[in-house]
Design an enzyme around this catalytic site. Sequence first.
Site, PDB file in Angstrom:
ATOM      1  N   HIS A  52      -6.766   2.127   4.700  1.00 43.17           N
ATOM      2  CA  HIS A  52      -5.724   1.564   3.852  1.00 43.17           C
ATOM      3  C   HIS A  52      -6.261   0.456   2.960  1.00 43.17           C
ATOM      4  O   HIS A  52      -7.390   0.009   3.099  1.00 43.17           O
ATOM      5  CB  HIS A  52      -4.552   1.065   4.707  1.00 43.17           C
ATOM      6  CG  HIS A  52      -4.919  -0.039   5.648  1.00 43.17           C
ATOM      7  ND1 HIS A  52      -5.498   0.194   6.880  1.00 43.17           N
ATOM      8  CD2 HIS A  52      -4.786  -1.382   5.548  1.00 43.17           C
ATOM      9  CE1 HIS A  52      -5.697  -0.962   7.497  1.00 43.17           C
ATOM     10  NE2 HIS A  52      -5.281  -1.937   6.703  1.00 43.17           N
TER      11      HIS A  52
ATOM     12  N   HIS B 196      -2.660  -7.480   2.443  1.00 39.16           N
ATOM     13  CA  HIS B 196      -2.485  -6.090   2.032  1.00 39.16           C
ATOM     14  C   HIS B 196      -1.596  -6.041   0.796  1.00 39.16           C
ATOM     15  O   HIS B 196      -0.443  -6.468   0.872  1.00 39.16           O
ATOM     16  CB  HIS B 196      -1.825  -5.279   3.154  1.00 39.16           C
ATOM     17  CG  HIS B 196      -2.608  -5.273   4.419  1.00 39.16           C
ATOM     18  ND1 HIS B 196      -2.506  -6.270   5.360  1.00 39.16           N
ATOM     19  CD2 HIS B 196      -3.506  -4.381   4.891  1.00 39.16           C
ATOM     20  CE1 HIS B 196      -3.318  -5.992   6.382  1.00 39.16           C
ATOM     21  NE2 HIS B 196      -3.929  -4.847   6.117  1.00 39.16           N
TER      22      HIS B 196
ATOM     23  N   GLU C 126      -9.628  -2.220  12.378  1.00 39.89           N
ATOM     24  CA  GLU C 126      -9.358  -2.476  10.963  1.00 39.89           C
ATOM     25  C   GLU C 126     -10.166  -1.434  10.199  1.00 39.89           C
ATOM     26  O   GLU C 126     -11.338  -1.203  10.504  1.00 39.89           O
ATOM     27  CB  GLU C 126      -9.783  -3.884  10.545  1.00 39.89           C
ATOM     28  CG  GLU C 126      -8.810  -4.966  10.951  1.00 39.89           C
ATOM     29  CD  GLU C 126      -7.520  -4.969  10.153  1.00 39.89           C
ATOM     30  OE1 GLU C 126      -7.265  -4.024   9.379  1.00 39.89           O
ATOM     31  OE2 GLU C 126      -6.740  -5.924  10.310  1.00 39.89           O
TER      32      GLU C 126
ATOM     33  N   CYS D 168      -6.564 -13.280   3.658  1.00 33.67           N
ATOM     34  CA  CYS D 168      -6.668 -11.849   3.438  1.00 33.67           C
ATOM     35  C   CYS D 168      -5.267 -11.274   3.525  1.00 33.67           C
ATOM     36  O   CYS D 168      -4.335 -11.950   3.936  1.00 33.67           O
ATOM     37  CB  CYS D 168      -7.611 -11.186   4.440  1.00 33.67           C
ATOM     38  SG  CYS D 168      -7.194 -11.478   6.167  1.00 33.67           S
TER      39      CYS D 168
ATOM     40  N   GLU E  16     -10.444  -0.621   6.221  1.00 30.61           N
ATOM     41  CA  GLU E  16      -9.898  -1.055   4.950  1.00 30.61           C
ATOM     42  C   GLU E  16     -10.842  -0.897   3.760  1.00 30.61           C
ATOM     43  O   GLU E  16     -12.040  -1.156   3.873  1.00 30.61           O
ATOM     44  CB  GLU E  16      -9.515  -2.542   5.036  1.00 30.61           C
ATOM     45  CG  GLU E  16      -8.478  -2.833   6.081  1.00 30.61           C
ATOM     46  CD  GLU E  16      -8.130  -4.305   6.184  1.00 30.61           C
ATOM     47  OE1 GLU E  16      -7.021  -4.601   6.650  1.00 30.61           O
ATOM     48  OE2 GLU E  16      -8.957  -5.166   5.801  1.00 30.61           O
TER      49      GLU E  16
ATOM     50  N   HIS F  85      -1.639  -0.752  12.764  1.00 31.71           N
ATOM     51  CA  HIS F  85      -2.885  -1.320  13.287  1.00 31.71           C
ATOM     52  C   HIS F  85      -2.951  -1.085  14.787  1.00 31.71           C
ATOM     53  O   HIS F  85      -2.226  -1.703  15.567  1.00 31.71           O
ATOM     54  CB  HIS F  85      -2.979  -2.807  12.947  1.00 31.71           C
ATOM     55  CG  HIS F  85      -3.236  -3.060  11.495  1.00 31.71           C
ATOM     56  ND1 HIS F  85      -2.266  -2.969  10.528  1.00 31.71           N
ATOM     57  CD2 HIS F  85      -4.380  -3.377  10.852  1.00 31.71           C
ATOM     58  CE1 HIS F  85      -2.791  -3.232   9.350  1.00 31.71           C
ATOM     59  NE2 HIS F  85      -4.077  -3.483   9.515  1.00 31.71           N
TER      60      HIS F  85
ATOM     61  N   GLU G 205       0.167 -18.093   3.040  1.00 35.22           N
ATOM     62  CA  GLU G 205      -0.728 -18.485   4.136  1.00 35.22           C
ATOM     63  C   GLU G 205      -1.179 -19.933   4.037  1.00 35.22           C
ATOM     64  O   GLU G 205      -1.343 -20.606   5.047  1.00 35.22           O
ATOM     65  CB  GLU G 205      -1.985 -17.602   4.162  1.00 35.22           C
ATOM     66  CG  GLU G 205      -1.764 -16.230   4.730  1.00 35.22           C
ATOM     67  CD  GLU G 205      -3.068 -15.482   4.985  1.00 35.22           C
ATOM     68  OE1 GLU G 205      -4.098 -16.130   5.300  1.00 35.22           O
ATOM     69  OE2 GLU G 205      -3.061 -14.249   4.874  1.00 35.22           O
TER      70      GLU G 205
END
EC number: 5.3.3.2
Length: 192
Positions: free
Chosen positions: A32, A69, A114, A67, A116, A25, A87
């Site tokens: 991604h 990955h 970002e 959020c 995505e 990042h 989280e």
Amino acid sequence: MVVEEIVLLNADDEAVGTAPKHASHHTDTPYHLAFSCYVVDTEGRVLITQRALGKRTFPGVWTGSCCGHPGPGEGLRDAVLRRLRDELGLPGADLTSVLPRFQYRAVAGDGTVENERCPVVRATVPAHGAVHPNPEEVERAEWWTWERCLELTERPEASPWYRLQLAELAPLGAPRDWPDAGRHDLPPALSW
């Protein structure tokens, strides 16, 4: 210490490799795989969070519930449940795919990008359940009405992806009514 990896994608949303999340990042972040999740309780409230002030990308912005990955070989369902636990301290939820085609590119004030393919999932939980935010990830977490969620899109402290997602979610009605969009439009690189 385990280095978290992201799944790199080509223009057809097929996996073409992996890379360390933190190092990837920057001002030229590769395209991604990611996801966004909106936690909705059985009363129709939505859990909205403020990203921790120490986050490298977009610190302090207000956004959806969580959020993350998906890791290499990790399905969307497992990735969402992992991030809800890590989280927010949520032990489980009923998941529904609501925006499987969502993707975006956004640039933070410091130039970090970002970039995505970011399917959006609704996680339904019982009302009045306990939430235990991880302070390394979440500065604040609050249960909001859908009307207040819509109002956030007009405020500068909303994340760019939140604004874009709400533009697609608002026409679907109240969060408890969002239809199941199924799994056929998820990116080829991602299983359920």
